[in-house]
Design a protein around this motif. Structure first.
Motif, PDB file in Angstrom:
ATOM      1  N   ASP A  37      -5.904  12.768   1.152  1.00  0.00           N
ATOM      2  CA  ASP A  37      -5.768  14.203   1.352  1.00  0.00           C
ATOM      3  C   ASP A  37      -4.529  14.670   0.595  1.00  0.00           C
ATOM      4  OD1 ASP A  37      -5.908  16.794   2.267  1.00  0.00           O
ATOM      5  OD2 ASP A  37      -5.842  16.285   4.391  1.00  0.00           O
ATOM      6  N   GLY A  38      -4.705  15.615  -0.297  1.00  0.00           N
ATOM      7  CA  GLY A  38      -3.558  16.112  -1.051  1.00  0.00           C
ATOM      8  C   GLY A  38      -3.950  17.164  -2.055  1.00  0.00           C
ATOM      9  N   ASP A  39      -2.946  17.647  -2.776  1.00  0.00           N
ATOM     10  CA  ASP A  39      -3.151  18.696  -3.761  1.00  0.00           C
ATOM     11  C   ASP A  39      -2.888  18.173  -5.162  1.00  0.00           C
ATOM     12  OD1 ASP A  39      -3.791  20.740  -1.911  1.00  0.00           O
ATOM     13  OD2 ASP A  39      -1.675  20.995  -1.444  1.00  0.00           O
ATOM     14  N   ILE A  40      -3.632  18.713  -6.106  1.00  0.00           N
ATOM     15  CA  ILE A  40      -3.464  18.378  -7.516  1.00  0.00           C
ATOM     16  C   ILE A  40      -2.966  19.633  -8.226  1.00  0.00           C
ATOM     17  CG2 ILE A  40      -4.626  17.663  -9.628  1.00  0.00           C
ATOM     18  CD1 ILE A  40      -6.683  16.210  -7.855  1.00  0.00           C
ATOM     19  N   ASP A  41      -1.806  19.538  -8.836  1.00  0.00           N
ATOM     20  CA  ASP A  41      -1.214  20.653  -9.561  1.00  0.00           C
ATOM     21  C   ASP A  41      -1.953  20.827 -10.885  1.00  0.00           C
ATOM     22  OD1 ASP A  41       0.424  22.636 -10.561  1.00  0.00           O
ATOM     23  OD2 ASP A  41       2.065  21.277 -11.075  1.00  0.00           O
ATOM     24  N   VAL A  42      -2.532  22.005 -11.095  1.00  0.00           N
ATOM     25  CA  VAL A  42      -3.305  22.246 -12.311  1.00  0.00           C
ATOM     26  C   VAL A  42      -2.519  23.005 -13.376  1.00  0.00           C
ATOM     27  CG1 VAL A  42      -5.526  22.176 -11.130  1.00  0.00           C
ATOM     28  CG2 VAL A  42      -4.345  24.351 -11.392  1.00  0.00           C
ATOM     29  N   SER A  43      -1.279  23.346 -13.100  1.00  0.00           N
ATOM     30  CA  SER A  43      -0.507  24.165 -14.038  1.00  0.00           C
ATOM     31  C   SER A  43      -0.297  23.469 -15.381  1.00  0.00           C
ATOM     32  CB  SER A  43       0.839  24.559 -13.426  1.00  0.00           C
ATOM     33  OG  SER A  43       1.624  23.409 -13.157  1.00  0.00           O
ATOM     34  N   MET A  79      -2.264  13.224  -8.392  1.00  0.00           N
ATOM     35  CA  MET A  79      -2.304  12.604  -7.095  1.00  0.00           C
ATOM     36  C   MET A  79      -2.381  11.097  -7.302  1.00  0.00           C
ATOM     37  SD  MET A  79      -5.239  12.969  -4.215  1.00  0.00           S
ATOM     38  CE  MET A  79      -4.446  13.783  -2.884  1.00  0.00           C
ATOM     39  N   LYS A  80      -1.490  10.390  -6.624  1.00  0.00           N
ATOM     40  CA  LYS A  80      -1.451   8.934  -6.725  1.00  0.00           C
ATOM     41  C   LYS A  80      -1.877   8.308  -5.403  1.00  0.00           C
ATOM     42  CE  LYS A  80       2.324   8.448 -10.023  1.00  0.00           C
ATOM     43  NZ  LYS A  80       3.636   7.848 -10.239  1.00  0.00           N
ATOM     44  N   ILE A  81      -2.675   7.259  -5.517  1.00  0.00           N
ATOM     45  CA  ILE A  81      -3.095   6.492  -4.343  1.00  0.00           C
ATOM     46  C   ILE A  81      -2.656   5.058  -4.583  1.00  0.00           C
ATOM     47  CG2 ILE A  81      -5.046   5.751  -2.927  1.00  0.00           C
ATOM     48  CD1 ILE A  81      -6.591   8.174  -4.196  1.00  0.00           C
ATOM     49  N   ARG A  82      -1.891   4.519  -3.664  1.00  0.00           N
ATOM     50  CA  ARG A  82      -1.428   3.140  -3.809  1.00  0.00           C
ATOM     51  C   ARG A  82      -2.609   2.193  -3.637  1.00  0.00           C
ATOM     52  NH1 ARG A  82       2.673  -0.833  -2.181  1.00  0.00           N
ATOM     53  NH2 ARG A  82       1.737  -1.200  -0.155  1.00  0.00           N
ATOM     54  N   VAL A  83      -2.872   1.371  -4.643  1.00  0.00           N
ATOM     55  CA  VAL A  83      -4.038   0.498  -4.668  1.00  0.00           C
ATOM     56  C   VAL A  83      -3.988  -0.521  -3.527  1.00  0.00           C
ATOM     57  CG1 VAL A  83      -5.279  -1.243  -6.025  1.00  0.00           C
ATOM     58  CG2 VAL A  83      -4.445   0.833  -7.127  1.00  0.00           C
ATOM     59  N   ASP A  84      -2.809  -1.045  -3.182  1.00  0.00           N
ATOM     60  CA  ASP A  84      -2.698  -2.022  -2.092  1.00  0.00           C
ATOM     61  C   ASP A  84      -3.097  -1.442  -0.736  1.00  0.00           C
ATOM     62  OD1 ASP A  84      -1.916  -3.990  -3.826  1.00  0.00           O
ATOM     63  OD2 ASP A  84       0.233  -3.824  -3.384  1.00  0.00           O
ATOM     64  N   ASP A  85      -3.072  -0.093  -0.613  1.00  0.00           N
ATOM     65  CA  ASP A  85      -3.479   0.546   0.645  1.00  0.00           C
ATOM     66  C   ASP A  85      -5.000   0.599   0.809  1.00  0.00           C
ATOM     67  OD1 ASP A  85      -0.822   0.933   1.241  1.00  0.00           O
ATOM     68  OD2 ASP A  85      -0.800   3.045   0.629  1.00  0.00           O
ATOM     69  N   ILE A  86      -5.718   0.352  -0.286  1.00  0.00           N
ATOM     70  CA  ILE A  86      -7.189   0.382  -0.246  1.00  0.00           C
ATOM     71  C   ILE A  86      -7.667  -1.049  -0.029  1.00  0.00           C
ATOM     72  CG2 ILE A  86      -9.278   1.065  -1.460  1.00  0.00           C
ATOM     73  CD1 ILE A  86      -7.438   2.793  -3.285  1.00  0.00           C
ATOM     74  N   GLN A  87      -8.053  -1.328   1.193  1.00  0.00           N
ATOM     75  CA  GLN A  87      -8.423  -2.700   1.555  1.00  0.00           C
ATOM     76  C   GLN A  87      -9.939  -2.857   1.616  1.00  0.00           C
ATOM     77  OE1 GLN A  87      -6.399  -3.538   5.212  1.00  0.00           O
ATOM     78  NE2 GLN A  87      -4.382  -3.109   4.355  1.00  0.00           N
ATOM     79  N   GLU A  88     -10.365  -4.085   1.341  1.00  0.00           N
ATOM     80  CA  GLU A  88     -11.787  -4.431   1.375  1.00  0.00           C
ATOM     81  C   GLU A  88     -12.375  -4.114   2.753  1.00  0.00           C
ATOM     82  OE1 GLU A  88     -15.315  -5.988  -0.236  1.00  0.00           O
ATOM     83  OE2 GLU A  88     -13.412  -6.152  -1.315  1.00  0.00           O
ATOM     84  N   GLY A  89     -13.496  -3.401   2.763  1.00  0.00           N
ATOM     85  CA  GLY A  89     -14.213  -3.136   4.002  1.00  0.00           C
ATOM     86  C   GLY A  89     -13.631  -2.032   4.868  1.00  0.00           C
TER      87      GLY A  89
END
Length: 139
Positions: free
Chosen positions: A17-23, A1-11
């Protein structure tokens, strides 16, 4: 699962929400088999130079009980707080390996079908969850 760092803003909190493939994790064995992807729901937050990820995960697995040797499908809920250095994560925060590590670190020493599992009789092999012991009274 990837989260774009620029989308995480201060404050501000970013819903995740998502799924992580464990296969590809290759951690299934004779005692545990993951039956589905791991669902992660949580929130990410930037505080100064740190990124905090509050993750609630749901694991669906089949285990072989340590006491009675029966297979048991279970749904397990776990919560983690992960901390990252915002300057060193790059463009995307990839959490799969960190979630895998947390699962392995918190793995139960003995997998049980239920906390009250009675196990099997060491003499006659009767599953004491299903029947009374055949070789002695009481069971």
């Amino acid at each position: 699962m990837k989260i774009r760092v620029d989308d995480i803003q201060e404050g501000k909190e970013l819903a995740v929400d998502g799924d992580i493939d464990v296969s590809e994790w290759k951690i299934d064995n004779s005692d545990v088999k993951f039956l589905d992807s791991i669902h992660l729901k949580g929130r990410a937050q930037r505080i100064s130079k740190e990124i905090l990820l509050y993750a609630d995960i749901v694991i669906h697995w089949k285990i072989n009980c340590f006491r009675c040797l029966e297979d048991s499908e279970q749904v397990l809920n776990q919560s983690y707080t992960l901390t990252y250095d915002a300057d060193s994560v790059g463009e995307y925060l990839e959490v799969d390996n960190d979630i895998r590590e947390e699962i392995l670190l918190n793995f139960p020493m003995k997998l049980l079908c239920a906390a009250e599992c009675k196990g099997i009789c060491s003499k006659c092999g009767a599953n004491l969850n299903e029947e009374r012991c055949r070789c002695c009274k009481g069971g």
